[in-house]
Motif scaffolding. Sequence first.
Motif, PDB file in Angstrom:
ATOM      1  N   GLU A   5       0.966  -1.039   0.119  1.00 51.67           N
ATOM      2  CA  GLU A   5       0.330   0.112   0.084  1.00 51.67           C
ATOM      3  C   GLU A   5       0.957   1.065  -0.089  1.00 51.67           C
ATOM      4  O   GLU A   5       0.650   2.137  -0.758  1.00 51.67           O
ATOM      5  CB  GLU A   5      -0.982   0.094   1.231  1.00 51.67           C
ATOM      6  CG  GLU A   5      -2.060  -0.911   1.104  1.00 51.67           C
ATOM      7  CD  GLU A   5      -2.905  -1.044   2.278  1.00 51.67           C
ATOM      8  OE1 GLU A   5      -2.643  -0.099   3.431  1.00 51.67           O
ATOM      9  OE2 GLU A   5      -3.443  -1.960   2.558  1.00 51.67           O
ATOM     10  N   TRP A   6       1.902   1.201   0.732  1.00 57.61           N
ATOM     11  CA  TRP A   6       2.882   2.395   0.857  1.00 57.61           C
ATOM     12  C   TRP A   6       3.708   2.647  -0.472  1.00 57.61           C
ATOM     13  O   TRP A   6       3.615   3.707  -1.001  1.00 57.61           O
ATOM     14  CB  TRP A   6       4.005   2.276   2.064  1.00 57.61           C
ATOM     15  CG  TRP A   6       3.538   2.577   3.309  1.00 57.61           C
ATOM     16  CD1 TRP A   6       2.170   3.022   3.509  1.00 57.61           C
ATOM     17  CD2 TRP A   6       3.945   2.193   4.483  1.00 57.61           C
ATOM     18  NE1 TRP A   6       2.133   3.212   4.996  1.00 57.61           N
ATOM     19  CE2 TRP A   6       3.428   2.556   5.540  1.00 57.61           C
ATOM     20  CE3 TRP A   6       5.557   1.599   4.809  1.00 57.61           C
ATOM     21  CZ2 TRP A   6       3.467   2.585   7.099  1.00 57.61           C
ATOM     22  CZ3 TRP A   6       5.498   1.353   6.160  1.00 57.61           C
ATOM     23  CH2 TRP A   6       4.605   1.823   7.122  1.00 57.61           C
ATOM     24  N   GLU A   7       3.866   1.569  -1.111  1.00 58.10           N
ATOM     25  CA  GLU A   7       4.336   1.539  -2.500  1.00 58.10           C
ATOM     26  C   GLU A   7       3.269   2.114  -3.353  1.00 58.10           C
ATOM     27  O   GLU A   7       3.764   2.991  -4.262  1.00 58.10           O
ATOM     28  CB  GLU A   7       5.090  -0.016  -2.812  1.00 58.10           C
ATOM     29  CG  GLU A   7       6.261   0.018  -2.897  1.00 58.10           C
ATOM     30  CD  GLU A   7       6.572  -1.425  -3.161  1.00 58.10           C
ATOM     31  OE1 GLU A   7       6.435  -1.828  -4.700  1.00 58.10           O
ATOM     32  OE2 GLU A   7       7.256  -2.243  -2.822  1.00 58.10           O
ATOM     33  N   GLU A   8       2.307   1.546  -3.571  1.00 53.92           N
ATOM     34  CA  GLU A   8       1.310   2.170  -4.378  1.00 53.92           C
ATOM     35  C   GLU A   8       1.023   3.502  -3.959  1.00 53.92           C
ATOM     36  O   GLU A   8       0.828   4.224  -5.058  1.00 53.92           O
ATOM     37  CB  GLU A   8      -0.015   1.396  -3.969  1.00 53.92           C
ATOM     38  CG  GLU A   8      -1.153   1.430  -4.959  1.00 53.92           C
ATOM     39  CD  GLU A   8      -0.924   1.440  -6.420  1.00 53.92           C
ATOM     40  OE1 GLU A   8      -1.566   2.350  -7.319  1.00 53.92           O
ATOM     41  OE2 GLU A   8      -0.069   0.502  -6.758  1.00 53.92           O
ATOM     42  N   GLU A   9       1.010   3.863  -2.765  1.00 56.40           N
ATOM     43  CA  GLU A   9       0.665   5.556  -2.408  1.00 56.40           C
ATOM     44  C   GLU A   9       1.935   6.143  -2.879  1.00 56.40           C
ATOM     45  O   GLU A   9       1.684   7.180  -3.554  1.00 56.40           O
ATOM     46  CB  GLU A   9       0.484   5.577  -0.829  1.00 56.40           C
ATOM     47  CG  GLU A   9       0.289   6.741  -0.302  1.00 56.40           C
ATOM     48  CD  GLU A   9      -0.920   7.540  -0.580  1.00 56.40           C
ATOM     49  OE1 GLU A   9      -1.319   8.718  -0.732  1.00 56.40           O
ATOM     50  OE2 GLU A   9      -1.986   6.866  -1.283  1.00 56.40           O
ATOM     51  N   GLU A  10       3.252   5.679  -2.780  1.00 57.91           N
ATOM     52  CA  GLU A  10       4.289   6.592  -3.150  1.00 57.91           C
ATOM     53  C   GLU A  10       4.442   6.554  -4.837  1.00 57.91           C
ATOM     54  O   GLU A  10       4.595   7.647  -5.337  1.00 57.91           O
ATOM     55  CB  GLU A  10       5.493   5.743  -2.722  1.00 57.91           C
ATOM     56  CG  GLU A  10       6.602   6.560  -2.816  1.00 57.91           C
ATOM     57  CD  GLU A  10       7.884   5.916  -2.374  1.00 57.91           C
ATOM     58  OE1 GLU A  10       9.037   6.149  -2.914  1.00 57.91           O
ATOM     59  OE2 GLU A  10       7.832   5.149  -1.240  1.00 57.91           O
ATOM     60  N   ARG A  11       4.110   5.394  -5.376  1.00 61.98           N
ATOM     61  CA  ARG A  11       3.890   5.781  -6.762  1.00 61.98           C
ATOM     62  C   ARG A  11       2.918   6.542  -7.259  1.00 61.98           C
ATOM     63  O   ARG A  11       3.021   7.339  -8.307  1.00 61.98           O
ATOM     64  CB  ARG A  11       3.743   4.252  -7.412  1.00 61.98           C
ATOM     65  CG  ARG A  11       4.479   3.937  -8.699  1.00 61.98           C
ATOM     66  CD  ARG A  11       4.041   2.505  -9.168  1.00 61.98           C
ATOM     67  NE  ARG A  11       3.069   1.698  -8.317  1.00 61.98           N
ATOM     68  CZ  ARG A  11       3.029   0.275  -7.960  1.00 61.98           C
ATOM     69  NH1 ARG A  11       4.103  -0.372  -8.463  1.00 61.98           N
ATOM     70  NH2 ARG A  11       2.116  -0.178  -7.168  1.00 61.98           N
TER      71      ARG A  11
END
Length: 133
Positions: A5-11
């Motif tokens: 989720e953090w990766e997705e949010e960061e992307r």
Amino acid sequence: QQAAEWEEEERRMMMEEKQRLEQMLRDKQEEEEERERLEEEWWAVEQQRREEAEMRRWEEALQLRQALEDKANAERERSEMQQREMEEKQQRVNELIAQRDAALQAVRAKNRATPSPQDAPITTSPRNANTPP
């Protein structure tokens, strides 16, 4: 899961930042293009203004030249008219002098043809024969 989720949010945030930066770049390019267009338009107007000013100067110069030529022509015509008047007056004076001279010659000729009383011979009458003239 949380890391994904953090990766997705960061992307997603990076994508938003990229889009924001791309939009800023497009806005900046549009501003630059508008500035260049306005500058070109300003130069075109300035060039037209200069050309119109140059045309006005040429027109004024031509008008001044024409006025000077007109003045010179009028002065020449006036001078020629004065010259003609002087010549006519001189001609009239010459005619009057010729008439006077002719009249004087006629009078002199008449006087030569007609003996004057002083030129008459002295005659004596019997009454005063002994008195000198």
